[in-house]
Enzyme design. Structure first.
Site, short mmCIF file in Angstrom:
data_model
loop_
_atom_site.label_atom_id
_atom_site.label_comp_id
_atom_site.label_asym_id
_atom_site.label_seq_id
_atom_site.Cartn_x
_atom_site.Cartn_y
_atom_site.Cartn_z
N HIS A 209 -3.60 3.43 -7.58
CA HIS A 209 -2.50 2.59 -8.04
C HIS A 209 -3.04 1.39 -8.82
CE1 HIS A 209 -4.00 0.55 -4.46
NE2 HIS A 209 -3.47 -0.57 -4.93
N ASP A 211 -2.19 -2.87 -9.07
CA ASP A 211 -1.46 -3.91 -8.34
C ASP A 211 -0.45 -4.54 -9.30
OD1 ASP A 211 -3.09 -3.31 -6.20
OD2 ASP A 211 -4.40 -5.04 -6.45
N HIS A 266 -7.09 1.70 -9.03
CA HIS A 266 -8.10 1.77 -7.97
C HIS A 266 -7.55 2.56 -6.79
CE1 HIS A 266 -5.68 -1.85 -7.41
NE2 HIS A 266 -5.94 -1.80 -6.11
N ARG A 276 -13.33 0.67 7.90
CA ARG A 276 -13.31 -0.36 6.85
C ARG A 276 -12.20 -1.36 7.14
NH1 ARG A 276 -14.28 -1.02 1.14
NH2 ARG A 276 -12.47 -1.93 0.09
C1 LIG Z 1 4.36 2.71 -2.83
C2 LIG Z 1 4.41 1.39 -2.91
C3 LIG Z 1 3.65 0.45 -2.03
C4 LIG Z 1 3.70 -0.83 -2.85
C5 LIG Z 1 5.13 -0.78 -3.33
C6 LIG Z 1 5.18 0.63 -3.93
O1 LIG Z 1 6.50 1.13 -4.09
C7 LIG Z 1 4.43 0.60 -5.27
C8 LIG Z 1 3.38 -0.55 -5.33
C9 LIG Z 1 2.66 -0.73 -4.01
C10 LIG Z 1 1.82 -2.01 -3.94
C11 LIG Z 1 0.35 -1.86 -4.37
C12 LIG Z 1 -0.34 -3.21 -4.28
C13 LIG Z 1 -0.03 -3.95 -2.97
O2 LIG Z 1 -0.76 -3.35 -1.91
C14 LIG Z 1 1.47 -3.90 -2.65
C15 LIG Z 1 1.82 -4.82 -1.46
C16 LIG Z 1 2.25 -4.25 -3.87
O3 LIG Z 1 2.73 -5.33 -4.18
O4 LIG Z 1 2.46 -3.13 -4.63
C17 LIG Z 1 1.88 -2.45 -2.49
C18 LIG Z 1 3.35 -2.15 -2.10
C19 LIG Z 1 3.57 -2.03 -0.59
O5 LIG Z 1 2.64 -1.68 0.15
O6 LIG Z 1 4.72 -2.27 -0.19
O1 AKG Z 2 -8.24 -1.84 1.10
C1 AKG Z 2 -8.76 -1.95 0.01
O2 AKG Z 2 -9.95 -2.12 -0.16
C2 AKG Z 2 -7.88 -1.89 -1.25
C3 AKG Z 2 -6.43 -1.73 -0.90
C4 AKG Z 2 -5.53 -1.97 -2.06
O3 AKG Z 2 -5.85 -1.66 -3.17
C5 AKG Z 2 -4.22 -2.59 -1.82
O4 AKG Z 2 -3.91 -2.90 -0.64
O5 AKG Z 2 -3.48 -2.81 -2.79
FE FE2 Z 3 -4.49 -2.43 -4.69
#
Ligand SMILES: C=C1C[C@]23C[C@@]1(O)CC[C@H]2[C@@]12CC[C@H](O)[C@@](C)(C(=O)O1)[C@H]2[C@@H]3C(=O)O
Ligand code: AKG
Ligand code: FE2
Length: 337
Positions: A209, A211, A266, A276
């Protein structure tokens, strides 16, 4: 268990550059925050990979070890206790399910806001005897990492020669900044031990994904697993370093720089030998902030590559997407021919 289908590649590959010409990957960019060339190195790393490693960061080691040991205490509690802080909505404790659209991985996590008041209201009953220790470790860590993230954003602005110097950092400093904090735990994956090394390399901890926010600051214990994509189908394993931080360019920074910086794709692979623990600060703007290329990064007649949107709109769209989706795709402008 979740397997990835794409081939795993070794650490020698070709990296995308801002003009789309591939060049040989020569290692994770390293930035020493105390050196005068840091701003140029940061800009170069953001253009080439959207990812770099920071040393001499100024975050006290004591803040890091205190929060790590609080995180380990939390994840060592019985599942029934941890589940009192769940299910995630999206904040809270989650186990294997990431987001609400069917993504799974070998991770358990605690997703929090950086607003410590609201965290203490919502979750800290779970921390049983000693919520104060968890809270104080969390506050100290978040304040120090946010300060470092702002310093990096100011160096970016200087490196890009844009004014004012706080044009990016002010978004994180805003009282209304919508920033998250995440503790991830990837338990040792015993199933991996029976697998051939090729399959074992591809069991997913946290799926690929980008961020969505502006900047993410990641720190982990000394367990490998994090990989970044070079955009040509190859994945590079990031050697763990518990004394350093890793920085991700998020989608919003890609838009603010009109694509000059690239958000980094990543993922984390599971580990059969060691668990981890990672902690990530996601620096986001206020919900009402318009996310559009900064005028000062645009050259002459350059046009925005993106339709206008607010962070609220982007976040809403992100929440309804799958982890691996190209979330910025919906907001790209179709170039007039
Ligand atoms: C599948 C998902 C988890 C996420 C929200 C989403 O619909 C798409 C983006 C995901 C992500 C990736 C980065 C961060 O870990 C996170 C908190 C964010 O802002 O976008 C997660 C979201 C989540 O875990 O709720
Ligand atoms: O746990 C990690 O090292 C990365 C996790 C990550 O990419 C995320 O939480 O968005
Ligand atoms: Fe991430």
């Amino acid at each position: 268990m979740v397997f990835v289908t794409k081939p795993h590649s070794e650490n020698f590959s070709y990296a995308r550059t801002s003009n789309n010409v591939s060049k040989l990957f020569s290692g994770i960019p390293l930035v020493d925050l105390t050196k005068p060339d840091s701003k140029q190195l940061i800009v170069k790393a953001c253009e080439e990979y959207g990812f770099f490693k920071i040393i001499n960061h100024g975050v006290p080691m004591d803040f890091i070890t205190r929060l790590e040991s609080e995180a380990i205490k939390f994840f060592s509690m019985p599942l029934s206790e941890k589940e009192k802080a769940g299910p995630p909505n999206p904040l809270g404790y989650g186990n294997k399910h990431i987001g609400k659209n069917g993504d799974v991985g070998g991770v358990e996590y605690l997703l929090l806001t950086t607003n410590t008041e609201s965290n203490s209201q919502r979750f800290l009953s779970v921390f049983g005897n000693n919520p104060e220790e968890f809270c104080s470790a969390l506050n100290d860590y978040i304040s120090a990492v946010k300060k470092m993230a702002c310093e990096i954003l100011e160096l970016m602005a200087e490196g890009l020669k844009i004014q004012p110097r706080n044009v990016l950092s002010k978004l994180l400093m805003d009282e209304q900044s919508d920033s998250y904090f995440r503790l991830n735990h990837y338990p040792l994956c015993p199933e991996l031990q029976g697998l051939s090394s090729a399959s074992a390399r591809n069991v997913i901890g946290f799926g690929e994904h980008t961020d969505p926010q502006i900047i993410s600051v990641l720190r982990s214990n000394n367990t490998s697993g994090l990989q970044i994509s070079l955009g040509d189908g190859s994945w590079i394993s990031v050697p763990p370093d518990q004394n350093s931080f890793f920085i991700n360019v998020g989608d919003s920074l890609q838009v603010l720089t009109n694509g000059r910086f690239q958000s980094v794709r990543h993922r984390v692979l599971a580990n059969g030998l060691k668990s981890r623990v990672s902690m990530i600060y996601f620096g986001g703007p206020p919900l009402s902030e318009k996310i559009a290329p900064l005028q000062s990064v645009m050259n002459g007649e350059e046009e925005s590559l993106y339709e206008e949107f607010t962070w609220f709109e982007y976040k809403k769209s992100a929440c309804s997407s799958r982890l691996a989706d190209n979330r910025l795709g919906h907001f790209e402008r179709i170039a007039a021919s």
